[in-house]
Design a protein around this motif. Sequence first.
Motif, short mmCIF file in Angstrom:
data_model
loop_
_atom_site.label_atom_id
_atom_site.label_comp_id
_atom_site.label_asym_id
_atom_site.label_seq_id
_atom_site.Cartn_x
_atom_site.Cartn_y
_atom_site.Cartn_z
N GLN A 179 -1.65 41.18 25.79
CA GLN A 179 -1.85 40.13 26.80
C GLN A 179 -2.86 39.18 26.78
O GLN A 179 -4.00 39.71 26.55
CB GLN A 179 -1.28 40.88 28.11
CG GLN A 179 -0.20 41.89 28.47
CD GLN A 179 -0.24 42.21 29.97
OE1 GLN A 179 0.50 41.56 30.74
NE2 GLN A 179 -0.82 43.32 29.96
N PHE A 337 4.86 33.39 30.28
CA PHE A 337 5.18 34.54 31.04
C PHE A 337 5.50 34.13 32.16
O PHE A 337 4.60 33.64 33.17
CB PHE A 337 4.46 35.92 30.67
CG PHE A 337 4.85 37.09 31.40
CD1 PHE A 337 6.38 37.59 31.14
CD2 PHE A 337 4.37 37.85 32.30
CE1 PHE A 337 6.83 38.80 31.63
CE2 PHE A 337 4.73 39.05 32.79
CZ PHE A 337 6.20 39.54 32.56
N LEU A 338 6.84 34.49 32.89
CA LEU A 338 7.36 34.19 34.36
C LEU A 338 7.47 33.01 34.61
O LEU A 338 8.03 32.57 35.55
CB LEU A 338 6.07 34.83 35.24
CG LEU A 338 5.86 36.28 35.17
CD1 LEU A 338 4.86 36.72 36.23
CD2 LEU A 338 6.84 37.18 35.52
N TYR A 346 12.97 37.94 28.36
CA TYR A 346 11.68 38.57 28.06
C TYR A 346 11.99 40.19 27.51
O TYR A 346 11.67 40.42 26.37
CB TYR A 346 10.56 38.87 29.14
CG TYR A 346 10.10 37.63 29.82
CD1 TYR A 346 9.31 36.78 29.10
CD2 TYR A 346 10.82 37.17 31.16
CE1 TYR A 346 8.87 35.54 29.66
CE2 TYR A 346 10.24 35.91 31.49
CZ TYR A 346 9.21 35.23 30.72
OH TYR A 346 8.98 33.87 31.22
N LYS A 375 9.56 36.70 40.60
CA LYS A 375 8.81 36.64 39.23
C LYS A 375 7.87 38.02 39.22
O LYS A 375 8.01 38.57 38.03
CB LYS A 375 7.68 35.54 39.22
CG LYS A 375 8.41 34.22 39.10
CD LYS A 375 7.49 32.97 38.92
CE LYS A 375 8.10 31.59 38.66
NZ LYS A 375 7.23 30.46 38.47
N LYS A 376 7.80 38.38 40.39
CA LYS A 376 7.05 39.86 40.41
C LYS A 376 7.91 41.00 39.91
O LYS A 376 7.56 41.99 39.19
CB LYS A 376 6.49 40.16 41.69
CG LYS A 376 5.16 39.50 41.90
CD LYS A 376 4.28 39.90 43.10
CE LYS A 376 2.79 39.47 43.50
NZ LYS A 376 2.37 40.27 44.35
N SER A 379 8.21 40.87 36.17
CA SER A 379 6.93 41.44 35.44
C SER A 379 7.06 42.88 35.37
O SER A 379 6.79 43.64 34.43
CB SER A 379 5.79 40.69 36.02
OG SER A 379 5.43 41.59 37.31
N TYR A 383 7.04 45.47 32.29
CA TYR A 383 5.98 46.39 32.08
C TYR A 383 6.48 47.89 31.97
O TYR A 383 5.99 48.61 31.39
CB TYR A 383 4.97 46.27 33.40
CG TYR A 383 4.09 45.00 33.04
CD1 TYR A 383 3.54 44.83 32.05
CD2 TYR A 383 3.77 44.14 34.14
CE1 TYR A 383 2.81 43.38 31.75
CE2 TYR A 383 2.79 42.89 34.29
CZ TYR A 383 2.58 42.86 32.95
OH TYR A 383 1.59 41.52 32.72
#
Length: 452
Positions: A179, A337-338, A346, A375-376, A379, A383
């Motif tokens: 990242q 990203f996002l 993704y 968006k969270k 992610s 992850y």
Amino acid sequence: MLKKSLKYPKIALINTRNTDFFGYKLMLDQEKIPYFIVDNIKSEFDVVILPTGHNLILKPILDYLKSGGSIISSFDFFAEDRGLSSIINGTTNTFIPYGKGVLYYFNINFGEEILKSKFHSQSTSRNIPSQWLLYSVKHKIDNNKRKQRLYLKNILYRLVGPLTQIAYWPSPYESCFCQRIDADFPLTLFYKKNKIIDELFNLIQEFKDINFTIFLNHSFPTQIAKIKLLSSSYRNIELQSHGCDDNIKHRDYCYSLASLGKDSIRDMLQKSVVDSGFKIFAPPCEQINKDVLDCCKELNIQYLSAGGLAKDDIPRKCYYEETEYDIINIPTSEKEFLNEIDKNYYSNQFSDAINDHSLFCIYFHPAILLDKEPKKMISKFLYYDIIEKKKEGKLWNPFMGDLAKWWSMRNKSTIINGELTFKDESTKEFFSTDNHNLSIIKWYPDRTQKLN
């Protein structure tokens, strides 16, 4: 260690020292497929790569093809010949018999951050017997170096079978995730800078099993101090440089790089990278030019992260026009990203990297974390996938500094007579440690096979 009797295809690259030549060289060097740079076509090679710019004499080409050799060429007339026995709309699955005198047209136009293929629709007559031009290919590939590189590997596989090369990642890992977080703070969110940092560290706290590399913008000394203080309590954070200083702000670099001047760029890099003790420079807006590369060379800055058309690709050396720099570029994902709110986007990018044994390096600006939903959630989906793959033991998740060091050492290794050979003792010592196992593999389009 492999036996010296190991056989692998002999590949030659004709030395034209032009942009086509460097395009092929870059891809072969990325793969660490053994090859030879030669001045003329010779029958001892299984495949000859013939860039444009070579003094084209037909007789050696015909003699070589008659002997059963194969040629990959960028010359336009190979694609435009009227007498071709077959024109194939090529894909990576196109079947090409090898050992029968195959000439394969594959055009790359490699210049400053450019690597693309051409699509030819017209034909002209040429004085070369069509029976030796068994196949030519019309194929358009996106301006994406990863796709070009994989396509070239598939061509080579069709011509000579499995390819012997050095593995991308330390054994037993088969793919890589890292990242790049660019710690910029937009003027529109001036009063939310501390809130942005808090949101970033909330994310890092939640996913302690994943490594994060934060690139610091030196236009924000107060925020740098806070990030450094908070980072000291975490083992999954690495800090690197996003450049900038009191004289060169982010917007200046992005919009006025050509007019900044070499002295100003050198001073900025000296302060924000060298004097600050960092190893990697991630240029604002991912822009580089000759001045930036020359300054990095002078200051011994060996690693960059600048995407360009190399996005979604494995690391590679930097080139500018026809100059090769001993500087490693670690590219990132195609989209920030996002920025894309479809979580499947993704997941698909990550799956592609896993399937290609490649690199998936996402980047984002922490300000985007202020948009909490959806968006969270996106992610978290990614992850959690990363964590599950890490548990399987096949996904490497290094800091970008560790990745850069690994790739630099890999660049100093080669295969000679079936054995790994190292440029110097320090490289050999690096790969003697338990965490740095370097492997030779055989590459097939659908799998790899470890040989040592």
